[in-house]
Design a protein around this motif. Structure first.
Motif, PDB file in Angstrom:
ATOM      1  N   GLU A 149      91.238  53.995  80.240  1.00  0.00           N
ATOM      2  CA  GLU A 149      92.026  54.557  79.139  1.00  0.00           C
ATOM      3  C   GLU A 149      92.350  53.523  78.070  1.00  0.00           C
ATOM      4  O   GLU A 149      92.064  53.721  76.875  1.00  0.00           O
ATOM      5  CB  GLU A 149      93.323  55.164  79.693  1.00  0.00           C
ATOM      6  CG  GLU A 149      94.224  55.763  78.620  1.00  0.00           C
ATOM      7  CD  GLU A 149      95.525  56.310  79.185  1.00  0.00           C
ATOM      8  OE1 GLU A 149      96.439  56.608  78.381  1.00  0.00           O
ATOM      9  OE2 GLU A 149      95.641  56.434  80.425  1.00  0.00           O
ATOM     10  N   VAL A 174      98.862  65.741  84.312  1.00  0.00           N
ATOM     11  CA  VAL A 174      98.834  65.983  82.869  1.00  0.00           C
ATOM     12  C   VAL A 174      99.458  67.339  82.536  1.00  0.00           C
ATOM     13  O   VAL A 174     100.171  67.485  81.534  1.00  0.00           O
ATOM     14  CB  VAL A 174      97.386  65.906  82.342  1.00  0.00           C
ATOM     15  CG1 VAL A 174      97.303  66.409  80.904  1.00  0.00           C
ATOM     16  CG2 VAL A 174      96.864  64.480  82.431  1.00  0.00           C
ATOM     17  N   GLY A 186      88.959  53.074  75.949  1.00  0.00           N
ATOM     18  CA  GLY A 186      89.216  54.078  74.923  1.00  0.00           C
ATOM     19  C   GLY A 186      89.053  55.521  75.350  1.00  0.00           C
ATOM     20  O   GLY A 186      89.048  56.414  74.486  1.00  0.00           O
ATOM     21  N   TYR A 187      88.965  55.818  76.619  1.00  0.00           N
ATOM     22  CA  TYR A 187      88.856  57.208  77.062  1.00  0.00           C
ATOM     23  C   TYR A 187      90.235  57.853  77.115  1.00  0.00           C
ATOM     24  O   TYR A 187      91.268  57.173  77.192  1.00  0.00           O
ATOM     25  CB  TYR A 187      88.190  57.265  78.446  1.00  0.00           C
ATOM     26  CG  TYR A 187      86.738  56.848  78.439  1.00  0.00           C
ATOM     27  CD1 TYR A 187      85.743  57.728  78.043  1.00  0.00           C
ATOM     28  CD2 TYR A 187      86.367  55.558  78.799  1.00  0.00           C
ATOM     29  CE1 TYR A 187      84.406  57.356  78.021  1.00  0.00           C
ATOM     30  CE2 TYR A 187      85.038  55.160  78.790  1.00  0.00           C
ATOM     31  CZ  TYR A 187      84.058  56.067  78.399  1.00  0.00           C
ATOM     32  OH  TYR A 187      82.744  55.682  78.373  1.00  0.00           O
ATOM     33  N   SER A 188      90.278  59.202  77.072  1.00  0.00           N
ATOM     34  CA  SER A 188      91.554  59.908  77.151  1.00  0.00           C
ATOM     35  C   SER A 188      92.124  59.808  78.565  1.00  0.00           C
ATOM     36  O   SER A 188      91.429  59.434  79.510  1.00  0.00           O
ATOM     37  CB  SER A 188      91.382  61.379  76.773  1.00  0.00           C
ATOM     38  OG  SER A 188      90.664  62.071  77.792  1.00  0.00           O
ATOM     39  N   ARG A 189      93.403  60.170  78.709  1.00  0.00           N
ATOM     40  CA  ARG A 189      94.060  60.070  80.018  1.00  0.00           C
ATOM     41  C   ARG A 189      93.401  60.996  81.041  1.00  0.00           C
ATOM     42  O   ARG A 189      93.184  60.603  82.195  1.00  0.00           O
ATOM     43  CB  ARG A 189      95.543  60.400  79.865  1.00  0.00           C
ATOM     44  CG  ARG A 189      96.338  60.262  81.145  1.00  0.00           C
ATOM     45  CD  ARG A 189      97.822  60.229  80.828  1.00  0.00           C
ATOM     46  NE  ARG A 189      98.146  59.084  79.996  1.00  0.00           N
ATOM     47  CZ  ARG A 189      99.302  58.925  79.344  1.00  0.00           C
ATOM     48  NH1 ARG A 189     100.239  59.856  79.439  1.00  0.00           N
ATOM     49  NH2 ARG A 189      99.522  57.841  78.611  1.00  0.00           N
ATOM     50  N   LEU A 190      93.086  62.221  80.631  1.00  0.00           N
ATOM     51  CA  LEU A 190      92.434  63.147  81.557  1.00  0.00           C
ATOM     52  C   LEU A 190      91.020  62.682  81.880  1.00  0.00           C
ATOM     53  O   LEU A 190      90.567  62.781  83.033  1.00  0.00           O
ATOM     54  CB  LEU A 190      92.409  64.563  80.968  1.00  0.00           C
ATOM     55  CG  LEU A 190      91.870  65.667  81.885  1.00  0.00           C
ATOM     56  CD1 LEU A 190      92.669  65.727  83.179  1.00  0.00           C
ATOM     57  CD2 LEU A 190      91.903  67.016  81.169  1.00  0.00           C
ATOM     58  N   GLN A 191      90.296  62.165  80.884  1.00  0.00           N
ATOM     59  CA  GLN A 191      88.953  61.619  81.133  1.00  0.00           C
ATOM     60  C   GLN A 191      89.018  60.428  82.092  1.00  0.00           C
ATOM     61  O   GLN A 191      88.217  60.326  83.022  1.00  0.00           O
ATOM     62  CB  GLN A 191      88.307  61.181  79.811  1.00  0.00           C
ATOM     63  CG  GLN A 191      87.827  62.311  78.928  1.00  0.00           C
ATOM     64  CD  GLN A 191      87.314  61.796  77.591  1.00  0.00           C
ATOM     65  OE1 GLN A 191      87.811  60.795  77.046  1.00  0.00           O
ATOM     66  NE2 GLN A 191      86.322  62.472  77.047  1.00  0.00           N
ATOM     67  N   GLN A 220     100.235  55.242  83.688  1.00  0.00           N
ATOM     68  CA  GLN A 220     100.571  55.212  82.265  1.00  0.00           C
ATOM     69  C   GLN A 220     101.704  56.161  81.897  1.00  0.00           C
ATOM     70  O   GLN A 220     102.636  55.751  81.185  1.00  0.00           O
ATOM     71  CB  GLN A 220      99.313  55.475  81.432  1.00  0.00           C
ATOM     72  CG  GLN A 220      98.270  54.363  81.536  1.00  0.00           C
ATOM     73  CD  GLN A 220      98.859  52.986  81.315  1.00  0.00           C
ATOM     74  OE1 GLN A 220      99.576  52.746  80.333  1.00  0.00           O
ATOM     75  NE2 GLN A 220      98.571  52.062  82.235  1.00  0.00           N
TER      76      GLN A 220
END
Length: 492
Positions: free
Chosen positions: A311, A203, A315-320, A78
């Motif tokens: 992601e 990140v 809907g999760y964050s990039r780090l998650q 991404q």
């Protein structure tokens, strides 16, 4: 019964053959411990099992780096797409190009083994991996990304068959399920332990820093490999001292030698080569290709697309999403190690290789494929993560167990070449699947529907090939057809 006295030991005709003091009870206990302790650590060819697993651990370290190289595209997809303006189809095409070159490169594994040997072939490959990542670091563009991943794929192509061949040189046929699983679990180790670190690095310091870290890790492993590696007694040389001692006569046997009455020396170069086509046209080889290609297509999609699915689709964050990359791998690690250990145990207990190596993992693919088929009907993100993770994980044992099946079809000197062709054909699943998923995602637009639909298609394919595999694969039958006079290594 032959008498034993303090002055000596009587032979069958009553003559004294040794003038030894009679050991007391404590001495007998110590003697028994001295004899039994080393015997418990020896394999069928007299090899140290501790050394065997030590060598396997070095190979696992390389495979972890190998799979981290594969997984890094999914982790940086991404931010890379945002910087370079790439579509999902562009990312999918890059992933598919990588697996195409991986497939083609695998065809050279036998030649590299013959020309350079395992030691220098693997050093060459790992240096090429490290160098292949540099162009993208220095000059980022879609063309550079595509060419860099293609070079990386070609360099990694011969790696799997060479690694499995190296590991099998230290493990007898009946013991190969577990070490094969440990190697295959390197993908899980990479995603459990390395992927979250790479996600944090990408990140925090940018996606280029993740590539630099992997290049350095590869070069460090090359040094470790040159210092540590030696081939085991079940390899092409088959020159372990213990293997030879079985044939050399009783005068060279000692308390650490396996019992010659119950041990058969491993197959070596004394077994003549068989025509390659005799192996490739067996139903075990053909059915194995179908089964393992379907499993690898799923693995390739997970490596390329799973963080993006978490992601953008859930809907999760990039780090998650990068950290959650480890969830299916953690489940797969437990399932693969336990199932392959059980498969090895079943064979040593007398269960047929077909039941333990084919039917057993095929049932897992049926279960996993069914879960993926129903993924589009799951609306809760947590449940979707669970379904895709477990569905993928249950399919993974087919990879090491079918490698072990195919290795039985050929003499030791041909294992690298046969596995090279087998794993190259397997990689065609990885060539098709990532680009297919990119096209489906682009066609579906925003949301996670495209990802779920692609996983559903892969689940349906898994169901079909699992049934076909159970019907046509029989490694014992085809081994007898191809190698009717193959030496037998007794399982213990």
């Amino acid at each position: 019964m032959t008498p034993i006295t303090e002055s000596g030991m009587s032979g069958a005709n009553g003559e004294v053959v040794a003038n030894l003091p009679l050991p007391v009870q404590g001495d007998l206990v110590v003697l028994e411990q001295q004899v039994n302790r080393p015997r418990a650590k020896l394999g069928e060819a007299g090899e140290s099992r501790t050394v065997a697993w030590g060598m396997t651990s070095v190979l696992v370290a390389m495979y972890v780096i190998n799979f981290a190289d594969k997984a890094v595209l999914g982790i940086i997809a991404q931010p890379l797409a945002k910087e370079l303006g790439l579509s999902a189809s562009d990312i999918g095409l890059t992933g598919s190009a990588f697996f195409l070159m991986l497939s083609l490169g695998g065809l050279f594994s036998g030649a590299l083994d013959k020309w350079l040997g395992l030691r220098w072939a693997l050093v060459l490959l790992v240096v090429l991996w490290s160098v292949a990542m540099l162009p993208l670091i220095l000059s980022a563009s879609f063309v550079t990304l595509l060419v860099s991943r293609m070079i990386l794929g070609f360099a990694e192509g011969p790696n799997s068959p060479l690694l499995f061949s190296a590991a099998y040189s230290w493990h007898a046929p009946a013991r190969r399920g577990l070490p094969g699983a440990v190697l295959t679990c390197s993908a899980s180790i990479a995603k459990i332990a390395i992927a979250p670190i790479l996600a944090y690095v990408a990140v925090t310091w940018g996606w280029r820093s993740a590539l630099v870290a992997l290049a350095i890790a590869g070069l460090l492993w090359a040094v470790l490999w040159l210092v540590m590696w030696k081939e085991g007694p079940y390899g092409r040389s088959g020159n372990s001292g213990k293997a030879d001692s079985v044939d050399s006569g009783p005068e060279e046997s000692g308390p650490e030698d396996p019992d010659p009455a119950t041990t058969t020396a491993p197959a070596t170069d004394a077994e003549p080569a068989v025509p390659w086509l005799h192996i490739f046209r067996t139903r075990t080889f053909i059915g194995g290709v179908l089964l393992i290609a379907a499993a690898y297509a799923l693995a390739a999609v997970v490596l390329t697309w799973l963080p993006s699915y978490f992601e953008l689709g859930l809907g999760y964050s990039r780090l998650q999403a990068g950290s959650m990359f480890s969830i299916p791998s953690l489940i797969g690690l437990v399932i693969m190690l336990s199932s392959t250990w059980l498969s090895d145990r079943l064979i040593t207990k007398g269960v047929s290789m077909r039941a333990a190596r084919v039917v057993f993992p095929a049932v897992g693919m049926l279960i996993g494929g069914t879960m993926l088929v129903f993924l589009p009907f799951v609306n809760t993100p947590v449940m979707a993560v669970f379904m895709v993770s477990l569905g993928y994980a249950i399919c993974t044992p087919v990879l090491p167990l079918l490698n072990a099946c195919v290795s039985e079809l050929c003499p030791p000197k041909q294992i690298s070449g046969v596995l090279g062709v087998f794993l190259s054909l397997m990689a065609f699943g990885g060539f098709i699947a990532p680009y297919m998923m990119g096209r489906i995602v682009d066609a579906a637009g925003d949301g996670g529907d495209g990802y779920a639909t692609a996983f559903q298609i892969l689940g349906g394919v898994a169901l079909v090939v699992a049934v076909v595999g159970v019907v046509i694969i029989d490694p014992a039958r085809d081994k007898n057809l191809v190698r009717p006079n193959a030496p037998v290594v007794a399982a213990r």
